[in-house]
Write a protein that holds these residues in place. Structure first.
Motif, PDB file in Angstrom:
ATOM      1  N   ALA A 119       0.842  -1.209   0.000  1.00  0.00           N
ATOM      2  CA  ALA A 119       0.000   0.000   0.000  1.00  0.00           C
ATOM      3  C   ALA A 119       0.872   1.252   0.000  1.00  0.00           C
ATOM      4  O   ALA A 119       0.566   2.237  -0.689  1.00  0.00           O
ATOM      5  N   LYS A 120       1.973   1.241   0.761  1.00  0.00           N
ATOM      6  CA  LYS A 120       2.875   2.388   0.780  1.00  0.00           C
ATOM      7  C   LYS A 120       3.546   2.582  -0.573  1.00  0.00           C
ATOM      8  O   LYS A 120       3.746   3.724  -1.014  1.00  0.00           O
TER       9      LYS A 120
ATOM     10  N   GLN B  78       2.266   1.957  -3.447  1.00  0.00           N
ATOM     11  CA  GLN B  78       1.284   2.553  -4.358  1.00  0.00           C
ATOM     12  C   GLN B  78       1.208   4.068  -4.192  1.00  0.00           C
ATOM     13  O   GLN B  78       0.843   4.775  -5.136  1.00  0.00           O
ATOM     14  N   HIS B  79       1.539   4.563  -3.012  1.00  0.00           N
ATOM     15  CA  HIS B  79       1.486   6.001  -2.742  1.00  0.00           C
ATOM     16  C   HIS B  79       2.879   6.558  -2.485  1.00  0.00           C
ATOM     17  O   HIS B  79       3.044   7.513  -1.725  1.00  0.00           O
TER      18      HIS B  79
ATOM     19  N   ASP C 159      -5.060   6.243   3.348  1.00  0.00           N
ATOM     20  CA  ASP C 159      -5.444   6.117   1.937  1.00  0.00           C
ATOM     21  C   ASP C 159      -6.960   6.119   1.783  1.00  0.00           C
ATOM     22  O   ASP C 159      -7.704   6.296   2.761  1.00  0.00           O
ATOM     23  N   ALA C 160      -7.443   5.920   0.568  1.00  0.00           N
ATOM     24  CA  ALA C 160      -8.878   6.022   0.288  1.00  0.00           C
ATOM     25  C   ALA C 160      -9.686   4.929   0.986  1.00  0.00           C
ATOM     26  O   ALA C 160     -10.910   5.034   1.084  1.00  0.00           O
TER      27      ALA C 160
ATOM     28  N   LEU D 255      -1.126   5.112   6.478  1.00  0.00           N
ATOM     29  CA  LEU D 255       0.142   4.746   5.843  1.00  0.00           C
ATOM     30  C   LEU D 255       1.300   5.596   6.355  1.00  0.00           C
ATOM     31  O   LEU D 255       2.463   5.285   6.066  1.00  0.00           O
TER      32      LEU D 255
ATOM     33  N   SER E 214      -5.843  13.484  -6.451  1.00  0.00           N
ATOM     34  CA  SER E 214      -4.829  13.252  -7.472  1.00  0.00           C
ATOM     35  C   SER E 214      -4.915  14.350  -8.532  1.00  0.00           C
ATOM     36  O   SER E 214      -5.883  15.125  -8.566  1.00  0.00           O
TER      37      SER E 214
ATOM     38  N   LEU F  93      -7.394  10.337  -3.163  1.00  0.00           N
ATOM     39  CA  LEU F  93      -6.268   9.468  -2.806  1.00  0.00           C
ATOM     40  C   LEU F  93      -6.278   9.089  -1.330  1.00  0.00           C
ATOM     41  O   LEU F  93      -5.769   8.043  -0.949  1.00  0.00           O
ATOM     42  N   GLY F  94      -6.842   9.957  -0.496  1.00  0.00           N
ATOM     43  CA  GLY F  94      -6.856   9.716   0.937  1.00  0.00           C
ATOM     44  C   GLY F  94      -7.060  11.020   1.678  1.00  0.00           C
ATOM     45  O   GLY F  94      -7.555  12.000   1.103  1.00  0.00           O
TER      46      GLY F  94
END
Length: 589
Positions: A52-53, A55-56, A85-86, A91, A158, A164-165
């Motif tokens: 997950a990290k 991805q961002h 995140d979303a 994160l 984004s 995105l979160g």
């Protein structure tokens, strides 16, 4: 109160904040939660959290770069900065390590989920659901277990407008202030703007604002465009302008760097630095080199949290190696805290390393300081020149490494820390252990695996040429009208045979000097005046074969005629050397 047909009229008369809160409480009931439901946040598995990290990655990197803004605006306050995140999964978590009880610290750690479905009304989950800024104070939380904290969250979008979160600031209920939402909003805007500017194919950046004084502020409009005017991305401020803009037409009318009046206000067009194709390729070649076997091995060990010790002469690239490992490793989104142990004042060394609390000693800041070790939490702690640490500090450091906790000066409560340790030294630590100036137990603790960096004079020809090409790309100034530097054959030969007491650092400095003196043109020996040993008589010809023959003869002389030794040094077969010597003999007859 359930929102039904009979209560809609009353509900519509409530302020928007109360309407939002009522909707969220209703959703919490629909999820089957009750006031006294047990707080047990779902936590991602370690591997899922790492994915997950990743991805961002860019977002978390820019958020980390914005930490000085958070520290400046919330200095001294007991609060934590979070990014979720979303899906509501945290994160990123940093801030005051003293904030919150044990349960709250676990709930606000990386990997914990704060979606409304499991945690009821809260700033993170509610901001995600409502897709707007939210402050939830104390008892406004649906679950009683969360009544002791207050939180403010702002969405992060984004470049295409996708959610995105959220960025959240959480504190104790009685210490929350209105400006925490403003801080979360400014940090969200800063991250969004950086993501827009970071579009890989962006050629133009268009800034928009109602007036010139508002241009290039966090709240002004930013649009990223291709060379032909095609839209790549925009921040939230600019999206309000898009319906009224003809971007290709504007691009044809605007002059780069000039303020231009448009219907909505002022526009400023600028070229994105990374848009130049040749410069982009140079940057990639300099910063995106494939991992070498040494780096691959180090990353495998770091994944198991095995401490690394880097040994090598001054200037062999220890700092560069650590940066590469940080960028490519599983802690890339965490901080890289580099500490030069030899540069720390002896009287302040322990305070700088371990931190201190308010009133620990005269002259300390009112808020205290976390210290380098706690600042490295969730990241990498790089202790350069660790051999310079005095024995007293070595003893305290050993305890930190053994227990993974640090106790600040003036405090009796140890604080948990999680970091990857990398130590480095140009000194012979084993000899220091024998002399009693370096603790043996600390040496074994920091030396899970040793990475030995060779001096530049021991580089093979192929590796040296590869490094030379990389350094040349890095040394080209960003604003230079040229993108590529060429070297005279005699310069390459002279650089290769020089002994380089300052290693890579010295070589890079000399290349920077040569580029300036050559004014971007072909570099020859006259552009290296600071190295008199390099001002050799140039060969009579620049023919590569002649240069190779000259190098063979010189190497054989250095090896006292030993062809095998010369072949190893030149990375060349003995057959080739014998053939070239035979040719040279026939040519001289």
């Amino acid at each position: 109160m359930t929102i039904n047909a009979t209560s809609k009229a009353t509900f519509s008369q409530l302020p928007q904040e109360q309407q939002l809160l009522a909707r969220s409480w209703q959703r919490s009931r629909d999820y089957g939660l009750s006031l006294h439901s047990r707080i047990d946040p779902f936590c991602l598995a370690k591997e899922d959290l790492r994915h997950a990290k990743q991805q961002h990655d860019a977002l978390l990197r820019y958020l980390n770069n914005s930490l000085p803004l958070f520290e400046q605006l919330q200095q001294g306050r007991r609060c934590r900065l979070l990014f979720a995140d979303a899906k509501g999964t945290i994160l990123f978590s940093t801030g005051d390590p003293y904030f919150g009880n044990k349960a709250q610290k676990i709930a606000l750690a990386s990997g914990a989920s704060w979606h409304e479905q499991s945690m009821g009304t809260n700033a993170i989950g509610t901001a995600l659901t409502e897709q707007q800024e939210v402050t939830i104070l104390g008892q406004q939380h649906f679950l009683a277990a969360n009544h002791g904290i207050s939180c403010s969250a702002s969405p992060v979008l984004s470049p295409s407008g996708e959610l995105l979160g959220v960025i959240d600031i959480s504190s104790d209920m009685g210490e929350h202030s209105q400006d925490m939402l403003l801080t979360a909003r400014l940090m969200a805007l800063a991250v969004e703007n950086a993501l827009v500017m970071d579009q890989s194919h962006a050629h133009w950046i268009l800034n928009l604002a109602p007036d010139a004084g508002s241009l290039q502020q966090p709240w002004s409009g930013i649009i990223a465009l291709c060379e032909d005017g095609q839209l790549l991305g925009a921040n939230r401020s600019a999206r309000h302008w898009l319906t009224e803009l003809d971007l290709p037409d504007m691009l044809g009318r605007l002059q780069q760097g000039e303020l231009t009046q448009v219907k909505q206000g002022i526009a400023l067009l600028s070229r994105q630095r990374s848009a130049h194709p040749s410069r982009t390729s140079c940057a990639k070649s300099a910063s995106s080199q494939p991992l070498c076997p040494r780096e691959t091995t180090a990353l495998k060990l770091m994944a198991r949290q095995i401490p690394l010790l880097i040994q090598g002469e001054t200037g062999t690239g220890k700092d560069h190696l650590v940066r590469r490992l940080h960028q490519a490793g599983n802690r890339a989104t965490g901080p890289l805290i580099a500490v030069n142990c030899g540069a720390l004042p002896s009287e302040l060394l322990e305070a700088e390393l371990f931190g201190y609390v308010t009133g620990a000693f005269t002259g300390g800041t009112k808020q205290g300081r976390p210290g380098y070790i706690r600042a490295a939490d969730q990241g990498i702690l790089f202790l350069d020149e660790i051999g310079e640490l005095p024995l007293v500090a070595q003893t305290r450091l050993l305890r930190v490494l053994q227990e993974k906790t640090v106790t600040p000066l003036g405090c009796h409560a140890p604080q948990s820390v999680d970091f990857q340790l990398i130590a480095a030294s140009h000194r012979d630590l084993t000899a220091m252990v024998e002399q009693g100036t370096f603790r043996q137990d600390l040496y074994f603790r920091i030396n899970g695996y040793t990475l030995q960096l060779p001096p530049l004079r021991e580089y093979e020809a192929q590796d040296f040429n590869k490094l030379l090409k990389q350094l040349l790309a890095e040394c080209v100034p960003k604003d230079a009208p040229f993108s590529e530097i060429t070297l005279d054959d005699a310069v390459i030969h002279a650089l290769r045979t020089y002994h380089w007491p300052g290693n890579i650092r010295q070589l890079k400095q000399q290349l920077e000097v040569a580029i300036v003196l050559a004014d971007g043109h072909h570099i020859n020996l006259s552009h290296l005046p600071e190295l008199p040993q390099l001002t050799l008589t140039p060969p009579r010809t620049r023919d590569l074969k002649s240069l190779a023959d000259q190098l063979i003869v010189q190497t054989l002389d250095e090896c006292n005629g030993n062809v095998s030794a010369a072949a190893r040094q030149l990375n060349m077969s003995r057959t080739t050397i014998y053939a070239r010597l035979k040719t040279l003999k026939s040519e001289s007859v």
